[in-house]
Scaffold this active site. Structure first.
Site, PDB file in Angstrom:
ATOM      1  N   SER A 162      19.972 -13.825  50.982  1.00 18.67           N
ATOM      2  CA  SER A 162      18.503 -13.866  50.948  1.00 18.67           C
ATOM      3  C   SER A 162      18.014 -14.288  52.331  1.00 18.67           C
ATOM      4  O   SER A 162      18.685 -15.077  53.014  1.00 18.67           O
ATOM      5  CB  SER A 162      18.024 -14.881  49.910  1.00 18.67           C
ATOM      6  OG  SER A 162      16.634 -15.116  50.066  1.00 18.67           O
ATOM      7  N   TYR A 170      18.661 -23.457  46.905  1.00 21.69           N
ATOM      8  CA  TYR A 170      18.926 -22.020  46.783  1.00 21.69           C
ATOM      9  C   TYR A 170      19.126 -21.418  48.178  1.00 21.69           C
ATOM     10  O   TYR A 170      20.070 -20.649  48.407  1.00 21.69           O
ATOM     11  CB  TYR A 170      17.756 -21.350  46.064  1.00 21.69           C
ATOM     12  CG  TYR A 170      17.725 -19.837  46.122  1.00 21.69           C
ATOM     13  CD1 TYR A 170      18.524 -19.074  45.269  1.00 21.69           C
ATOM     14  CD2 TYR A 170      16.894 -19.160  47.017  1.00 21.69           C
ATOM     15  CE1 TYR A 170      18.489 -17.681  45.308  1.00 21.69           C
ATOM     16  CE2 TYR A 170      16.850 -17.776  47.067  1.00 21.69           C
ATOM     17  CZ  TYR A 170      17.645 -17.044  46.209  1.00 21.69           C
ATOM     18  OH  TYR A 170      17.609 -15.667  46.257  1.00 21.69           O
TER      19      TYR A 170
HETATM   20  P1  NAP Z   1      17.044 -11.193  38.469  1.00 21.63           P
HETATM   21  O1  NAP Z   1      16.057 -10.115  38.233  1.00 21.63           O
HETATM   22  O2  NAP Z   1      16.790 -12.565  37.964  1.00 21.63           O
HETATM   23  O3  NAP Z   1      18.463 -10.684  37.914  1.00 21.63           O
HETATM   24  C1  NAP Z   1      19.581 -11.511  38.033  1.00 21.63           C
HETATM   25  C2  NAP Z   1      20.794 -10.817  37.453  1.00 21.63           C
HETATM   26  O4  NAP Z   1      21.925 -11.710  37.569  1.00 21.63           O
HETATM   27  C3  NAP Z   1      20.643 -10.500  35.978  1.00 21.63           C
HETATM   28  O5  NAP Z   1      21.338  -9.298  35.694  1.00 21.63           O
HETATM   29  C4  NAP Z   1      21.324 -11.682  35.306  1.00 21.63           C
HETATM   30  O6  NAP Z   1      21.726 -11.322  34.005  1.00 21.63           O
HETATM   31  C5  NAP Z   1      22.494 -11.921  36.278  1.00 21.63           C
HETATM   32  N1  NAP Z   1      23.081 -13.266  36.244  1.00 21.63           N
HETATM   33  C6  NAP Z   1      22.451 -14.460  36.333  1.00 21.63           C
HETATM   34  N2  NAP Z   1      23.340 -15.469  36.265  1.00 21.63           N
HETATM   35  C7  NAP Z   1      24.562 -14.894  36.139  1.00 21.63           C
HETATM   36  C8  NAP Z   1      25.872 -15.399  36.025  1.00 21.63           C
HETATM   37  N3  NAP Z   1      26.133 -16.709  36.018  1.00 21.63           N
HETATM   38  N4  NAP Z   1      26.907 -14.514  35.903  1.00 21.63           N
HETATM   39  C9  NAP Z   1      26.673 -13.175  35.892  1.00 21.63           C
HETATM   40  N5  NAP Z   1      25.444 -12.636  36.006  1.00 21.63           N
HETATM   41  C10 NAP Z   1      24.403 -13.500  36.123  1.00 21.63           C
HETATM   42  O7  NAP Z   1      17.341 -11.384  40.025  1.00 21.63           O
HETATM   43  P2  NAP Z   1      17.024 -10.437  41.280  1.00 21.63           P
HETATM   44  O8  NAP Z   1      15.705 -10.778  41.805  1.00 21.63           O
HETATM   45  O9  NAP Z   1      17.356  -9.023  40.957  1.00 21.63           O
HETATM   46  O10 NAP Z   1      18.094 -11.014  42.328  1.00 21.63           O
HETATM   47  C11 NAP Z   1      19.370 -10.430  42.524  1.00 21.63           C
HETATM   48  C12 NAP Z   1      20.002 -11.079  43.741  1.00 21.63           C
HETATM   49  O11 NAP Z   1      19.132 -10.897  44.874  1.00 21.63           O
HETATM   50  C13 NAP Z   1      20.210 -12.582  43.603  1.00 21.63           C
HETATM   51  O12 NAP Z   1      21.405 -12.967  44.231  1.00 21.63           O
HETATM   52  C14 NAP Z   1      19.006 -13.168  44.336  1.00 21.63           C
HETATM   53  O13 NAP Z   1      19.268 -14.458  44.823  1.00 21.63           O
HETATM   54  C15 NAP Z   1      18.856 -12.158  45.465  1.00 21.63           C
HETATM   55  N6  NAP Z   1      17.523 -12.111  46.053  1.00 21.63           N
HETATM   56  C16 NAP Z   1      16.417 -11.834  45.311  1.00 21.63           C
HETATM   57  C17 NAP Z   1      15.168 -11.819  45.932  1.00 21.63           C
HETATM   58  C18 NAP Z   1      13.902 -11.508  45.180  1.00 21.63           C
HETATM   59  O14 NAP Z   1      12.804 -11.707  45.752  1.00 21.63           O
HETATM   60  N7  NAP Z   1      13.960 -11.041  43.964  1.00 21.63           N
HETATM   61  C19 NAP Z   1      15.065 -12.084  47.299  1.00 21.63           C
HETATM   62  C20 NAP Z   1      16.210 -12.370  48.027  1.00 21.63           C
HETATM   63  C21 NAP Z   1      17.438 -12.368  47.397  1.00 21.63           C
HETATM   64  P3  NAP Z   1      21.872 -12.419  32.829  1.00 21.63           P
HETATM   65  O15 NAP Z   1      20.598 -13.203  32.825  1.00 21.63           O
HETATM   66  O16 NAP Z   1      22.132 -11.655  31.594  1.00 21.63           O
HETATM   67  O17 NAP Z   1      23.050 -13.214  33.233  1.00 21.63           O
END
Ligand code: NAP
Length: 247
Positions: free
Chosen positions: A142, A156
């Site tokens: 991130s 985080y």
């Molecule tokens: P999201 O919509 O909350 O989705 C998270 C995914 O991870 C879900 O499929 C969730 O499924 C799974 N997950 C959570 N805990 C887990 C665990 N312990 N083991 C296996 N799977 C797990 O998140 P997102 O926004 O798409 O983010 C994805 C990645 O991008 C993350 O690493 C996040 O830090 C990074 N990121 C996001 C943003 C943003 O603005 N959205 C920005 C920078 C970086 P379950 O709940 O079923 O486990």
């Protein structure tokens, strides 16, 4: 083309990665740890592209469950890549002096130990040193690793800085064993992550400070991931590719 394991593939950025990977010809293991329904939906969309798909529940912070995840992937076919996308914020935005040790431990466990465990399983299967045929690893970090996320989730941000360092070091360890390790570092992306932390308006609120004046879409992150996995990125090793609209 082979099997790609995508952790946290059931929603948000991970789901977009699974779908684009399927369109590019990969068979996909859609990992998740909670609700199976969205993971099964993503797997169905993968199959509609003609590829094989498996929705597999595993908490990436659990050593045995990660081992089982990769065993299940092997049943689909030869592993060619892993995207370590699963990540959490802890869902308790606030200053560091307001955070509980329990939240911080959980975030580090999933975001750092989880990436470590999945990278270890991937290297044991992909590395020519272990009899593998090589492949690609992309870890999702991130831009918080650079900005620090003051007032929201410093823990985080620190966990994502650890992902960058782990990736850079591992990239050097395994580059001559057929594995390219790289990082995609997204900026603000429209997913359910913000609402889950009680801030559904966060993408809109921060748009003004993003040079492109908008949050990103999951598909825009997926495109960078699939490029890093592709032969077009054959000389790209240990890179942190920021995809954040300029911030
Ligand atoms: P999201 O919509 O909350 O989705 C998270 C995914 O991870 C879900 O499929 C969730 O499924 C799974 N997950 C959570 N805990 C887990 C665990 N312990 N083991 C296996 N799977 C797990 O998140 P997102 O926004 O798409 O983010 C994805 C990645 O991008 C993350 O690493 C996040 O830090 C990074 N990121 C996001 C943003 C943003 O603005 N959205 C920005 C920078 C970086 P379950 O709940 O079923 O486990």
């Amino acid at each position: 083309m082979g099997v790609l394991v995508v952790t946290g593939g059931s929603r948000g950025i991970g789901a977009a990665i699974c779908e684009l990977a399927a369109a590019r010809g990969y068979d996909v293991v859609v990992n998740y740890s909670g609700d199976p329904a969205p993971a099964e939906e993503v797997a169905e969309r993968v199959r509609s592209h003609g590829g094989q798909a498996l929705a597999h529940r595993a908490d990436v912070s659990d050593e045995q469950q990660v081992s089982d995840l990769f065993s299940a992937a092997a049943e689909l076919g030869p592993l060619v890549g892993v995207v370590n996308n699963a990540g959490v914020t802890g869902n308790t935005p606030g200053r560091l002096d307001e955070q509980s040790a329990e939240t911080v431990r959980r975030v580090l466990d999933i975001n750092v130990t989880g990436v470590f465990l999945c990278c270890r399983e991937a290297v044991r299967r992909l590395s020519t040193r272990h009899g593998g045929s090589g492949g690609g690893i992309v870890n999702i970090s991130s831009t918080a690793s650079r900005t620090g996320s003051a007032g929201e989730w410093v823990h985080y941000a620190a966990s994502k800085a650890a992902v960058n360092t782990l990736s850079f070091g591992l990239a050097q360890e395994v580059a001559d064993e057929g594995i390219r390790v790289n990082v995609v570092s997204p900026g603000l992306v429209e997913t359910g992550l913000h609402a889950a932390a009680g801030m559904p308006d966060r993408p809109e609120r921060f748009s003004a400070v993003i040079p492109l004046r908008r949050a990103g879409q999951p598909e825009e992150i997926a495109a960078a991931v699939l490029w890093l996995l592709s032969p077009e990125a054959s000389f790209t090793v240990g890179a942190v590719l920021e995809v954040g609209g300029g911030r």
